[in-house]
Design a protein around this motif. Sequence first.
Motif, PDB file in Angstrom:
ATOM      1  N   THR A  99       0.831  -1.293   0.217  1.00 42.61           N
ATOM      2  CA  THR A  99       0.230  -0.092  -0.334  1.00 42.61           C
ATOM      3  C   THR A  99       0.698   1.424   0.242  1.00 42.61           C
ATOM      4  O   THR A  99       2.199   1.484  -0.264  1.00 42.61           O
ATOM      5  CB  THR A  99      -0.872  -0.274   0.881  1.00 42.61           C
ATOM      6  OG1 THR A  99      -1.866   1.110   0.974  1.00 42.61           O
ATOM      7  CG2 THR A  99      -0.116   0.209   2.240  1.00 42.61           C
ATOM      8  N   GLU A 100      -0.004   2.181   0.266  1.00 46.38           N
ATOM      9  CA  GLU A 100       0.934   3.957   0.427  1.00 46.38           C
ATOM     10  C   GLU A 100       0.090   4.400   0.942  1.00 46.38           C
ATOM     11  O   GLU A 100      -0.916   4.527   1.236  1.00 46.38           O
ATOM     12  CB  GLU A 100       1.066   4.373  -1.624  1.00 46.38           C
ATOM     13  CG  GLU A 100      -0.845   4.045  -1.846  1.00 46.38           C
ATOM     14  CD  GLU A 100      -0.643   2.889  -2.704  1.00 46.38           C
ATOM     15  OE1 GLU A 100      -0.257   2.438  -2.751  1.00 46.38           O
ATOM     16  OE2 GLU A 100      -2.231   2.670  -2.096  1.00 46.38           O
ATOM     17  N   ILE A 101       1.200   5.741   1.406  1.00 51.18           N
ATOM     18  CA  ILE A 101       0.744   6.576   2.379  1.00 51.18           C
ATOM     19  C   ILE A 101       0.720   7.989   1.711  1.00 51.18           C
ATOM     20  O   ILE A 101       0.926   9.328   2.535  1.00 51.18           O
ATOM     21  CB  ILE A 101       1.521   6.320   3.591  1.00 51.18           C
ATOM     22  CG1 ILE A 101       2.862   6.217   3.335  1.00 51.18           C
ATOM     23  CG2 ILE A 101       0.529   5.357   4.401  1.00 51.18           C
ATOM     24  CD1 ILE A 101       3.964   6.282   4.482  1.00 51.18           C
ATOM     25  N   MET A 127      -6.440  14.721  -0.137  1.00 51.47           N
ATOM     26  CA  MET A 127      -7.570  14.184  -0.140  1.00 51.47           C
ATOM     27  C   MET A 127      -7.935  13.025  -1.183  1.00 51.47           C
ATOM     28  O   MET A 127      -8.556  13.157  -2.615  1.00 51.47           O
ATOM     29  CB  MET A 127      -8.089  14.968  -1.301  1.00 51.47           C
ATOM     30  CG  MET A 127      -6.503  15.678  -2.297  1.00 51.47           C
ATOM     31  SD  MET A 127      -7.128  17.167  -2.684  1.00 51.47           S
ATOM     32  CE  MET A 127      -5.580  17.717  -4.101  1.00 51.47           C
ATOM     33  N   GLU A 128      -7.462  11.615  -0.403  1.00 50.37           N
ATOM     34  CA  GLU A 128      -7.671  10.350  -1.254  1.00 50.37           C
ATOM     35  C   GLU A 128      -8.183   9.374  -0.504  1.00 50.37           C
ATOM     36  O   GLU A 128      -8.532   8.452  -0.269  1.00 50.37           O
ATOM     37  CB  GLU A 128      -7.048   9.634  -2.299  1.00 50.37           C
ATOM     38  CG  GLU A 128      -6.891   8.584  -3.206  1.00 50.37           C
ATOM     39  CD  GLU A 128      -6.700   8.267  -4.299  1.00 50.37           C
ATOM     40  OE1 GLU A 128      -5.621   9.715  -5.025  1.00 50.37           O
ATOM     41  OE2 GLU A 128      -6.229   6.884  -4.283  1.00 50.37           O
ATOM     42  N   GLY A 129      -7.567   9.956   1.003  1.00 54.21           N
ATOM     43  CA  GLY A 129      -7.295   9.454   2.122  1.00 54.21           C
ATOM     44  C   GLY A 129      -6.405   7.962   2.105  1.00 54.21           C
ATOM     45  O   GLY A 129      -6.699   6.846   2.493  1.00 54.21           O
ATOM     46  N   HIS A 130      -5.073   8.139   1.689  1.00 54.24           N
ATOM     47  CA  HIS A 130      -4.737   7.203   1.831  1.00 54.24           C
ATOM     48  C   HIS A 130      -4.231   6.962   2.753  1.00 54.24           C
ATOM     49  O   HIS A 130      -3.461   5.833   3.567  1.00 54.24           O
ATOM     50  CB  HIS A 130      -3.231   7.728   0.959  1.00 54.24           C
ATOM     51  CG  HIS A 130      -3.199   6.777  -0.365  1.00 54.24           C
ATOM     52  ND1 HIS A 130      -2.019   7.895  -1.548  1.00 54.24           N
ATOM     53  CD2 HIS A 130      -4.035   6.750  -1.346  1.00 54.24           C
ATOM     54  CE1 HIS A 130      -2.866   7.407  -2.571  1.00 54.24           C
ATOM     55  NE2 HIS A 130      -3.403   6.310  -2.852  1.00 54.24           N
ATOM     56  N   ASN A 131      -4.587   7.766   4.175  1.00 54.73           N
ATOM     57  CA  ASN A 131      -3.991   7.405   6.059  1.00 54.73           C
ATOM     58  C   ASN A 131      -4.272   7.078   6.222  1.00 54.73           C
ATOM     59  O   ASN A 131      -3.933   6.730   6.854  1.00 54.73           O
ATOM     60  CB  ASN A 131      -4.141   9.229   5.911  1.00 54.73           C
ATOM     61  CG  ASN A 131      -6.331   9.565   6.278  1.00 54.73           C
ATOM     62  OD1 ASN A 131      -6.138   9.449   5.205  1.00 54.73           O
ATOM     63  ND2 ASN A 131      -6.584   9.379   7.740  1.00 54.73           N
ATOM     64  N   ALA A 164       5.155   7.844  -2.964  1.00 56.43           N
ATOM     65  CA  ALA A 164       4.753   8.453  -3.752  1.00 56.43           C
ATOM     66  C   ALA A 164       4.012   7.909  -4.885  1.00 56.43           C
ATOM     67  O   ALA A 164       3.838   7.637  -6.178  1.00 56.43           O
ATOM     68  CB  ALA A 164       6.067   8.990  -4.858  1.00 56.43           C
ATOM     69  N   GLU A 165       2.791   6.757  -4.383  1.00 54.52           N
ATOM     70  CA  GLU A 165       1.926   6.410  -5.305  1.00 54.52           C
ATOM     71  C   GLU A 165       1.277   7.108  -6.361  1.00 54.52           C
ATOM     72  O   GLU A 165       1.370   6.984  -8.077  1.00 54.52           O
ATOM     73  CB  GLU A 165       0.943   5.785  -4.359  1.00 54.52           C
ATOM     74  CG  GLU A 165       0.223   4.909  -5.139  1.00 54.52           C
ATOM     75  CD  GLU A 165      -0.994   5.252  -6.061  1.00 54.52           C
ATOM     76  OE1 GLU A 165      -1.711   5.430  -7.287  1.00 54.52           O
ATOM     77  OE2 GLU A 165      -1.497   6.179  -5.719  1.00 54.52           O
ATOM     78  N   GLU A 166       1.238   8.798  -5.997  1.00 57.47           N
ATOM     79  CA  GLU A 166      -0.126   9.183  -6.867  1.00 57.47           C
ATOM     80  C   GLU A 166       1.167   9.733  -7.686  1.00 57.47           C
ATOM     81  O   GLU A 166       0.638  10.319  -8.570  1.00 57.47           O
ATOM     82  CB  GLU A 166      -0.268  10.657  -5.927  1.00 57.47           C
ATOM     83  CG  GLU A 166      -1.545  10.256  -4.621  1.00 57.47           C
ATOM     84  CD  GLU A 166      -2.393  10.479  -4.936  1.00 57.47           C
ATOM     85  OE1 GLU A 166      -2.663   9.794  -6.099  1.00 57.47           O
ATOM     86  OE2 GLU A 166      -3.352   9.413  -4.081  1.00 57.47           O
ATOM     87  N   GLN A 167       1.966   9.468  -8.127  1.00 59.88           N
ATOM     88  CA  GLN A 167       3.204   9.977  -8.860  1.00 59.88           C
ATOM     89  C   GLN A 167       3.216   8.671  -9.893  1.00 59.88           C
ATOM     90  O   GLN A 167       4.700   9.011 -10.657  1.00 59.88           O
ATOM     91  CB  GLN A 167       3.887  10.926  -8.763  1.00 59.88           C
ATOM     92  CG  GLN A 167       3.507  12.449  -7.834  1.00 59.88           C
ATOM     93  CD  GLN A 167       4.030  12.783  -8.738  1.00 59.88           C
ATOM     94  OE1 GLN A 167       4.822  13.532  -9.263  1.00 59.88           O
ATOM     95  NE2 GLN A 167       3.524  14.713  -8.108  1.00 59.88           N
ATOM     96  N   ILE A 189      -4.215  -2.923  -1.128  1.00 61.03           N
ATOM     97  CA  ILE A 189      -4.993  -2.166  -0.337  1.00 61.03           C
ATOM     98  C   ILE A 189      -5.140  -1.178  -0.532  1.00 61.03           C
ATOM     99  O   ILE A 189      -4.303  -0.188  -0.950  1.00 61.03           O
ATOM    100  CB  ILE A 189      -5.484  -2.528   1.436  1.00 61.03           C
ATOM    101  CG1 ILE A 189      -4.022  -2.457   2.281  1.00 61.03           C
ATOM    102  CG2 ILE A 189      -5.284  -4.374   1.794  1.00 61.03           C
ATOM    103  CD1 ILE A 189      -3.784  -1.298   3.777  1.00 61.03           C
ATOM    104  N   HIS A 190      -6.868  -0.128  -0.792  1.00 67.12           N
ATOM    105  CA  HIS A 190      -7.219   1.443  -0.895  1.00 67.12           C
ATOM    106  C   HIS A 190      -8.475   1.428  -0.718  1.00 67.12           C
ATOM    107  O   HIS A 190      -9.816   0.338  -0.608  1.00 67.12           O
ATOM    108  CB  HIS A 190      -6.676   1.197  -2.421  1.00 67.12           C
ATOM    109  CG  HIS A 190      -6.439   2.550  -2.921  1.00 67.12           C
ATOM    110  ND1 HIS A 190      -7.924   3.401  -3.061  1.00 67.12           N
ATOM    111  CD2 HIS A 190      -5.521   3.022  -3.311  1.00 67.12           C
ATOM    112  CE1 HIS A 190      -7.330   4.327  -3.331  1.00 67.12           C
ATOM    113  NE2 HIS A 190      -5.622   4.014  -3.305  1.00 67.12           N
ATOM    114  N   ILE A 191      -8.149   2.571   0.037  1.00 70.51           N
ATOM    115  CA  ILE A 191      -9.885   3.662   0.568  1.00 70.51           C
ATOM    116  C   ILE A 191     -10.748   3.048  -1.149  1.00 70.51           C
ATOM    117  O   ILE A 191     -10.493   3.390  -2.062  1.00 70.51           O
ATOM    118  CB  ILE A 191      -9.318   5.064   1.125  1.00 70.51           C
ATOM    119  CG1 ILE A 191     -10.974   4.922   1.102  1.00 70.51           C
ATOM    120  CG2 ILE A 191      -8.927   5.287  -0.275  1.00 70.51           C
ATOM    121  CD1 ILE A 191     -10.488   5.889   2.902  1.00 70.51           C
TER     122      ILE A 191
HETATM  123 ZN   LIG Z   1      -4.712   6.178  -4.086  1.00 65.31          ZN
END
Ligand SMILES: [Zn+2]
Length: 498
Positions: A99-101, A127-131, A164-167, A189-191
């Motif tokens: 996963t990613e954060i 604003m995607e909820g990776h937290n 850096a999943e978002e990029q 896993i992902h929200i």
């Molecule tokens: Zn994501």
Amino acid sequence: MIRAMLGAAALVFSLAHAQVDERKSMAFDIVERNAEQLATIGDTLYYYAELGMQEHESAKFLKETLEGIGFKVDLGGAGFPTNVWATWGSGRPHIVIVTEIDALPEGSQTPGSIERKPLVKGAPGHMEGHNTHGAVAVGAAYAVKRVMERYKLPGTVSISFGPAEEQLVSRPFLVRAGLFKDADAAILIHIGDNFSTGYGLQNYAAISAKFTFHGKTAHGAVNPWEGRDAVDAVELMDMGFDKLREHLRPSQRAHRTITIGGIQPNIIPDLGQIWWFVRDANAPWAKENFDKLVNIARGAALMTGTTMDMEVVASAWPQLGNRVIAEAIQRNIDAVGNPKWSDEEQKFAREFQTALGLKTVGLNAAPVNFGARPQSFASNDSGDVTWNVPSGNLNFPASVPGVNYHNWQAAVTPVSSIAHKGEVAGAKVLAASLLDLLTSPDLIAKAQDQFRQDTRDTPYFSFLPANAKPPLELNREMMERFRPEMRKHYVNRKPQFR
Ligand SMILES: [Zn+2]
């Protein structure tokens, strides 16, 4: 005799079954009694809100938290200072949570406010909820560790928080560094706004690259014949690709932005740059399109007498969902079910949806039916893992249906009770699915068979050029500018697992 044997087999089966249920219910109890620690993890990461490659506070916090529950944690793997790899147990099977954060630029928002109200103006935010991913991964890993200790189960559980999943940055590097080479299976896993899994190609392959042209400056009116225009090369590359589009497969996607386009009209520019994303439904097709794009860039340089250099910024294989693992995950989703939302949570969700002009459907009450997941056109670099290790996807219900990610609105709920309940439900399903993989050699064998079938015609190759290095400076300036103000909102609590 046969009947007696069948009877005995049935007894053995039901005993084994009962024990599986016992292990899973122990895991569920552990997750539930640690709901507060899960919330603390998710909330802490929310307020750090760190952009890709700059997840320093988040990585440090996860390292301390995971060491606190007995995991061995390695920071800095594959040349990424914020890469977190945590491991507990020994021997096979080895199952990895992937996963990613990372957060997103300008996503800062006051939680719970459905009016635009940044916590820190202009700052990054979740604003995607990776937290929430951190909460689910750590919560499940802790529960599984306790069950493995109690039942003396062999095997290893790892968590990979890739930067850096978002990029679309880190996973191709993590794979290249060999981090997944002895993994038997993985769960990504992902929200989501619902519970779901899926199989087959889940999304698209992508290659992102910057093309920089170097020319020679001259006065636009006095001696333009002495100049070599780097922005002409950018324009010609753009036109060249538009000519090519007609001859690509209808499944392709390509988009670009001109990142350096000259200074003023009377200066022939010696520098020009264009940044491209090339995508297609599978990796070999995306690579084919990309190779053609590179040739167009070479042609543009030749036509303008400029030179060109190309940098691959990011890449991703499409996520390949393993059907056997997905079926196991689905059984656990059906057993756990969606969270029981309170009237208040439903009311909030409906008000939020109304305010955004969305369908007023409230929160989802039941999981998605199995298999009903079409291939999306987006990409996630964790796709590279799935072509190296049999992998299942798990989306857990922790956001409001209809609210699109990558918008500030999606930063309203990731620390709400909706997110907290979704984290608990997600951690239960993840823990149960890990236990299935850890305790059933047959499941692993079947998943690996499926993997061999799925990848037979498309062996993995890396999109990364041999000399590619992690982009350590990515987002640094922006993150450092905002961190002092953001620090005032930090949670500053340590989760104490019980
Ligand atoms: Zn994501």
